[in-house]
Design a protein around this motif. Structure first.
Motif, PDB file in Angstrom:
ATOM      1  N   ASN A   1       0.817  -1.206   0.000  1.00 55.97           N
ATOM      2  CA  ASN A   1       0.000   0.000   0.000  1.00 55.97           C
ATOM      3  C   ASN A   1       0.856   1.264   0.000  1.00 55.97           C
ATOM      4  OD1 ASN A   1      -2.666  -1.276   0.331  1.00 55.97           O
ATOM      5  ND2 ASN A   1      -1.801  -1.973   2.271  1.00 55.97           N
TER       6      ASN A   1
ATOM      7  N   VAL B   1       0.157   0.771   7.494  1.00 55.02           N
ATOM      8  CA  VAL B   1      -0.871  -0.145   7.982  1.00 55.02           C
ATOM      9  C   VAL B   1      -0.523  -0.656   9.372  1.00 55.02           C
ATOM     10  CG1 VAL B   1      -1.614  -0.923   5.698  1.00 55.02           C
ATOM     11  CG2 VAL B   1       0.177  -2.166   6.887  1.00 55.02           C
TER      12      VAL B   1
ATOM     13  N   LYS C   1      -5.797   0.433   7.934  1.00 54.01           N
ATOM     14  CA  LYS C   1      -5.061   1.644   7.555  1.00 54.01           C
ATOM     15  C   LYS C   1      -4.739   2.416   8.824  1.00 54.01           C
ATOM     16  CE  LYS C   1      -5.378   5.487   4.319  1.00 54.01           C
ATOM     17  NZ  LYS C   1      -6.178   6.114   3.275  1.00 54.01           N
TER      18      LYS C   1
END
Length: 148
Positions: free
Chosen positions: A78, A82, A147
């Protein structure tokens, strides 16, 4: 005038190239101690995927000074940080760790970093195969990625 447009076009293309290179994720290479071929994908679901919400999971069994352990490697694909949570069994505490964007982290027997130590799992072994399967099933079903 034509020359000016050509220069502007070249400048824009050069800028776009540098921006795309800067945003390309760079992952840590396999270490000499644990080459890439030693890491096995962790099947997190029935479709045998080792990716959960943009994070790849790998493991490797090893012998450390403390005995047999499972080392875990995580790759955050990502573009944002995270938080990973997991629990080994119902009686153990929930463990959480943070992975920066586009980063790979891995457990090591010689790890001193608190985050990396959480990737060195000492799993209790049972002589009964069914108990080992249940423990592994519990662990895999109690991994969450969110997240940060």
């Amino acid at each position: 005038m034509k020359k000016k447009y050509c220069l502007i076009t070249v400048a824009i293309l050069t800028l776009c190239t540098f921006v795309s290179i800067a945003q390309t994720p760079i992952y840590k290479e396999a270490t000499l101690q644990r080459p890439a071929e030693l890491w096995e994908p962790v099947n997190l679901s029935d479709n045998e995927s080792n990716v959960l919400k943009g994070v790849k999971f790998y493991s490797h069994n090893s012998d450390c000074n403390t005995g047999k352990v499972t080392l875990v490697k995580l790759i955050n694909l990502n573009s944002y940080q995270v938080k990973i949570n997991y629990q080994i069994n119902p009686k153990s505490p929930i463990i959480d760790l943070v992975i920066p964007p586009a980063t790979s982290i891995e457990g090591s027997c010689s790890a001193t970093n608190e985050n990396l130590l959480k990737l060195v799992l000492t799993l209790p072994e049972s002589k009964i195969e069914a108990e080992n399967k249940e423990m592994k099933k519990f662990l895999l079903s109690h991994i969450t990625v969110s997240k940060q």
